[in-house]
Design a protein around this motif. Structure first.
Motif, PDB file in Angstrom:
ATOM      1  N   LEU A  40       0.733  -1.313   0.121  1.00 54.74           N
ATOM      2  CA  LEU A  40      -0.204   0.011   0.133  1.00 54.74           C
ATOM      3  C   LEU A  40       0.925   1.215  -0.063  1.00 54.74           C
ATOM      4  O   LEU A  40       0.542   2.214  -0.813  1.00 54.74           O
ATOM      5  N   LEU A  41       1.781   1.117   0.553  1.00 57.24           N
ATOM      6  CA  LEU A  41       2.991   2.337   0.927  1.00 57.24           C
ATOM      7  C   LEU A  41       3.527   2.604  -0.612  1.00 57.24           C
ATOM      8  O   LEU A  41       3.591   3.647  -0.830  1.00 57.24           O
ATOM      9  N   GLU A  42       3.884   1.479  -1.215  1.00 60.22           N
ATOM     10  CA  GLU A  42       4.510   1.655  -2.513  1.00 60.22           C
ATOM     11  C   GLU A  42       3.440   2.224  -3.625  1.00 60.22           C
ATOM     12  O   GLU A  42       3.783   3.087  -4.333  1.00 60.22           O
ATOM     13  N   LYS A  43       2.127   2.017  -3.261  1.00 59.13           N
ATOM     14  CA  LYS A  43       1.135   2.541  -4.522  1.00 59.13           C
ATOM     15  C   LYS A  43       0.873   3.919  -4.093  1.00 59.13           C
ATOM     16  O   LYS A  43       0.598   4.700  -4.914  1.00 59.13           O
ATOM     17  N   MET A  44       1.595   4.402  -2.940  1.00 56.48           N
ATOM     18  CA  MET A  44       1.417   5.836  -2.528  1.00 56.48           C
ATOM     19  C   MET A  44       2.843   6.386  -3.126  1.00 56.48           C
ATOM     20  O   MET A  44       2.879   7.896  -2.599  1.00 56.48           O
ATOM     21  N   GLY A  45       3.608   5.582  -3.710  1.00 61.98           N
ATOM     22  CA  GLY A  45       5.087   6.342  -3.928  1.00 61.98           C
ATOM     23  C   GLY A  45       5.931   6.179  -3.036  1.00 61.98           C
ATOM     24  O   GLY A  45       7.026   6.719  -3.361  1.00 61.98           O
ATOM     25  N   ARG A  46       5.869   5.353  -2.011  1.00 61.94           N
ATOM     26  CA  ARG A  46       7.174   5.204  -1.022  1.00 61.94           C
ATOM     27  C   ARG A  46       7.832   3.866  -1.692  1.00 61.94           C
ATOM     28  O   ARG A  46       7.346   3.025  -2.234  1.00 61.94           O
ATOM     29  N   ARG A  47       8.883   3.777  -0.904  1.00 60.44           N
ATOM     30  CA  ARG A  47       9.817   2.695  -1.402  1.00 60.44           C
ATOM     31  C   ARG A  47      10.568   2.047  -0.004  1.00 60.44           C
ATOM     32  O   ARG A  47      11.651   2.191   0.348  1.00 60.44           O
ATOM     33  N   PRO A  48       9.601   1.343   0.986  1.00 59.37           N
ATOM     34  CA  PRO A  48      10.081   0.696   2.003  1.00 59.37           C
ATOM     35  C   PRO A  48      11.154  -0.436   1.657  1.00 59.37           C
ATOM     36  O   PRO A  48      10.982  -0.962   0.575  1.00 59.37           O
ATOM     37  N   PHE A  49      11.852  -0.790   2.435  1.00 57.00           N
ATOM     38  CA  PHE A  49      12.506  -2.205   2.244  1.00 57.00           C
ATOM     39  C   PHE A  49      11.560  -3.400   2.625  1.00 57.00           C
ATOM     40  O   PHE A  49      11.607  -3.783   3.917  1.00 57.00           O
TER      41      PHE A  49
END
Length: 278
Positions: free
Chosen positions: A45-54
């Motif tokens: 979900l964070l990636e869908k928001m443009g974030r790039r977590p490990f």
């Protein structure tokens, strides 16, 4: 609705087998699978928001957060009670070291924040269910505390859904979750209170002595309210990510995060309540 009912029945059968026929270790592994798959979907979900977590590294650390305290206590290692806080500190250090290898300078703090958010919000919070197993001193009684919390939290959602469909008129959060109503929330809370009482009244001998039917009834309401708030937080995340469900692994329900959403805030709250009663 049929798929949802079937999935719910299958999940409860698996839970009962792990909790009461195999034992605490199986219960811990089941909780870990749900927590780590929820963490994966949270990161998605964070990636869908443009974030790039490990993603992979974060999930590995999430497994450490869940398993290390449990097995340290089970092996009766010295200072086992302090393992939890130490692990949180180590995971923060590990994430800080990792960002210097794999991200551009402009992305490093954002990556650090999103990775740690997934660690703290999902496996750390759900890890309180694992800690709950050990709280009374008898793992079987601890498992019953987990069952009580899961039932009162999750059936709040079931009650809210059924009552909301029948009588819902006033939207609780029109922007975040338009289908949730105040009437449904009240109905869900009443269902939770009824089940909280029933579980402790009809199976009192399986619970720790401190958890009487009175406490089972009184604590059900705050757990129900917290579970509704927890569910709304996930709805907010999905809306920000423009997703209807967090995943598609569970027919009729969605993803693992859709399953555990109401437990994330309820787990540490329940652990705190039980800790005061012991």
């Amino acid at each position: 609705m049929t798929k949802r009912i079937i999935s719910t029945l299958v999940l409860w059968i698996v839970t009962i087998i792990c909790f009461f026929y195999i034992g605490p270790d199986a219960a811990v592994w089941l909780l870990a699978v749900l927590a780590l798959s929820s963490q994966y979907e949270f990161y998605s979900l964070l990636e869908k928001m443009g974030r790039r977590p490990f993603k992979k590294f974060g999930i590995f650390l999430g497994g450490v957060i869940i398993f290390a305290p449990y097995y340290a206590n089970k092996l009766e290692l010295s200072h086992a009670e302090g393992v939890q806080s130490g692990i949180i500190a180590v995971t923060i250090v590990a994430c800080c070291l990792r960002i210097f290898r794999e991200r551009q300078v402009a992305e490093r703090i954002e990556t650090l924040g999103s990775t740690l958010l997934g660690l703290i919000y999902v496996p750390f919070m759900l890890g309180f269910l694992v800690r709950m197993i050990e709280l009374p001193g008898d793992p079987k009684q601890g498992l019953m505390l987990v069952v009580w919390l899961v039932v009162t939290a999750k059936f709040t959602d079931v009650g809210a859904l059924l009552v909301g469909k029948a009588f819902g008129r006033h939207a609780m959060s029109p922007i975040t979750s338009p289908k949730k109503t105040w009437e449904g929330a009240i109905g869900g809370c009443l269902v939770s209170i009824g089940l909280g009482f029933s579980l402790t009244f009809f199976a009192q001998e399986y619970y720790p002595p401190f958890f009487t039917p009175l406490w089972g009834t009184l604590l059900a309401l705050p757990i129900a309210v917290i579970s509704i708030i927890s569910d709304l937080v996930e709805s907010m995340l999905k809306r920000m990510a423009d997703q209807k469900d967090s995943g598609s692994s569970i027919p009729g329900i969605g993803g693992s995060f859709d399953l555990t959403d109401s437990l994330i805030l309820a787990a540490p709250t329940g652990y705190l309540f039980f800790g005061f009663l012991t």
